[in-house]
Design a protein around this motif. Structure first.
Motif, PDB file in Angstrom:
ATOM      1  N   SER A   9       0.829  -1.207   0.000  1.00 55.83           N
ATOM      2  CA  SER A   9       0.000   0.000   0.000  1.00 55.83           C
ATOM      3  C   SER A   9       0.860   1.253   0.000  1.00 55.83           C
ATOM      4  CB  SER A   9      -0.902   0.037   1.232  1.00 55.83           C
ATOM      5  OG  SER A   9      -1.788  -1.048   1.225  1.00 55.83           O
ATOM      6  N   ARG A  10       0.264   2.317  -0.505  1.00 56.01           N
ATOM      7  CA  ARG A  10       0.864   3.649  -0.414  1.00 56.01           C
ATOM      8  C   ARG A  10      -0.100   4.497   0.392  1.00 56.01           C
ATOM      9  NH1 ARG A  10       2.721   4.371  -6.706  1.00 56.01           N
ATOM     10  NH2 ARG A  10       4.189   2.652  -6.657  1.00 56.01           N
ATOM     11  N   ASP A  23      -3.563   0.907  -3.415  1.00 54.50           N
ATOM     12  CA  ASP A  23      -2.809  -0.288  -3.760  1.00 54.50           C
ATOM     13  C   ASP A  23      -1.564   0.116  -4.535  1.00 54.50           C
ATOM     14  OD1 ASP A  23      -2.163  -2.560  -5.837  1.00 54.50           O
ATOM     15  OD2 ASP A  23      -3.257  -3.513  -4.183  1.00 54.50           O
ATOM     16  N   ALA A  24      -0.395  -0.333  -4.097  1.00 58.44           N
ATOM     17  CA  ALA A  24       0.868   0.058  -4.724  1.00 58.44           C
ATOM     18  C   ALA A  24       0.987  -0.442  -6.157  1.00 58.44           C
ATOM     19  CB  ALA A  24       2.046  -0.437  -3.892  1.00 58.44           C
ATOM     20  N   ALA A  29      -8.006   2.729  -4.979  1.00 58.76           N
ATOM     21  CA  ALA A  29      -8.270   3.228  -3.624  1.00 58.76           C
ATOM     22  C   ALA A  29      -8.633   2.064  -2.706  1.00 58.76           C
ATOM     23  CB  ALA A  29      -9.394   4.240  -3.652  1.00 58.76           C
ATOM     24  N   GLN A  30      -8.056   2.069  -1.491  1.00 59.73           N
ATOM     25  CA  GLN A  30      -8.368   1.034  -0.510  1.00 59.73           C
ATOM     26  C   GLN A  30      -9.252   1.601   0.599  1.00 59.73           C
ATOM     27  OE1 GLN A  30      -4.274  -0.098   0.353  1.00 59.73           O
ATOM     28  NE2 GLN A  30      -4.567  -1.990  -0.805  1.00 59.73           N
ATOM     29  N   GLU A  70      -5.478   2.507  12.701  1.00 60.94           N
ATOM     30  CA  GLU A  70      -5.184   1.086  12.611  1.00 60.94           C
ATOM     31  C   GLU A  70      -5.430   0.566  11.203  1.00 60.94           C
ATOM     32  OE1 GLU A  70      -6.088  -1.826  15.724  1.00 60.94           O
ATOM     33  OE2 GLU A  70      -7.094  -0.151  16.725  1.00 60.94           O
ATOM     34  N   LEU A  71      -4.506  -0.242  10.714  1.00 64.02           N
ATOM     35  CA  LEU A  71      -4.678  -0.832   9.396  1.00 64.02           C
ATOM     36  C   LEU A  71      -5.711  -1.949   9.469  1.00 64.02           C
ATOM     37  CD1 LEU A  71      -0.972  -0.995   8.243  1.00 64.02           C
ATOM     38  CD2 LEU A  71      -2.736   0.604   7.505  1.00 64.02           C
ATOM     39  N   PRO A  72      -6.568  -2.036   8.424  1.00 65.25           N
ATOM     40  CA  PRO A  72      -7.589  -3.091   8.422  1.00 65.25           C
ATOM     41  C   PRO A  72      -6.979  -4.475   8.264  1.00 65.25           C
ATOM     42  CG  PRO A  72      -7.783  -1.668   6.472  1.00 65.25           C
ATOM     43  CD  PRO A  72      -6.661  -1.170   7.304  1.00 65.25           C
TER      44      PRO A  72
END
Length: 72
Positions: A9-10, A23-24, A29-30, A70-72
Motif C-alpha cells: 500500500s501507499r 494499492d501500490a 483506492a483502498q 489502525e490498518l484493516p
C-alpha cells in the motif's frame, strides 16, 4: 502532498485533511481517513498503525494533532 510506501500500500496525506491508502501495484483506492485538518507531514507506519500529523492554523495559533489509524 506526502506519500509513504509500505509493502503493498501507499499512504497519501492531503492538505484537504484526508489520508488515503492506495494499492501500490494498481493505484486502486483502498480506504480514506478524514483527519479534518491539513496533513502536513509524511505518514509513518509501525506495528499495523499509520501515524500522520494534522495541522490547524489560525492567524494567531497553530495546533498539531497526531492521528493513529489502525490498518484493516
Amino acid at each position: 502532498m506526502h506519500v509513504f510506501f509500505f509493502i503493498k500500500s501507499r499512504y497519501v496525506g492531503s492538505w484537504e485533511g484526508r489520508l488515503h491508502a492506495v494499492d501500490a501495484a494498481t493505484g486502486a483506492a483502498q480506504w480514506t481517513y478524514l483527519a479534518g485538518d491539513d496533513l502536513d507531514a509524511s505518514p509513518a507506519v509501525a506495528d499495523g498503525v499509520v501515524f500522520v500529523a494534522a495541522v490547524a492554523s489560525t492567524e494567531t495559533n497553530e495546533e498539531t494533532t497526531l492521528h493513529a489509524v489502525e490498518l484493516p
